[in-house]
Scaffold this motif. Structure first.
Motif: not given
Length: 154
Positions: A12, A51, A55
């Motif tokens: 992440y 993003n 995301t």
């Protein structure tokens, strides 16, 4: 009780050290094209969405000319159920689950500005590892950082 770790969905977040935060914010925003998510001027940190907020995220930490005085940090994205189950699994493997400030904690915390559910722990070298799930809830910056049970009871 299971001893296998919940499924990790992906990486992440990652962090980079920078000498000049203002210059780096401009570069990552204007040249690379990332969306600036949040700055914390008092801590000399900026975060960018990669993003979208579910995301990925890039963190920039200004270090100036002095030596680096922090361990590295990696956040691994997983489901809410996975984050909630991870403390027991970590403990079963002899790893102490930690809170946001490094204190022992068997319950994940909520970072309310996103908001996200996070469970921290350290690897054998002392690096900060985080299991994270971005919540569908609206941000509530007044909450700050606190236990998931308190977040749910709001």
């Amino acid at each position: 009780m299971t001893t296998s770790m919940p499924h990790i969905d992906g990486l992440y977040e990652t962090h980079l050290t920078v000498a000049d935060l203002t210059r780096s914010i401009a570069f990552y925003r204007d040249v690379v094209g990332l969306e600036l998510a949040k700055t914390f001027a008092e801590r000399r940190i900026a975060f960018f969405w990669i993003n979208d907020k579910k995301t990925g995220m890039l963190g920039l930490w200004e270090t100036g000319s002095g030596p680096l005085r922090m361990h590295l940090h990696v956040a691994l994205r997983m489901s809410v159920a996975g984050v909630l189950a991870s403390a027991a699994t970590l403990q079963a493997h002899g790893v102490t689950p930690l809170g946001f400030h490094g204190e022992p904690s068997s319950e994940p915390v909520v970072l309310s500005w996103m908001p996200a559910l996070s469970q921290y722990f350290a690897d054998p070298d002392g690096h900060s590892i985080e299991f994270i799930a971005v919540l569908d809830d609206a941000p509530d910056e007044a909450f700050g950082i606190g236990p998931y049970s308190v977040w749910l009871a709001r």
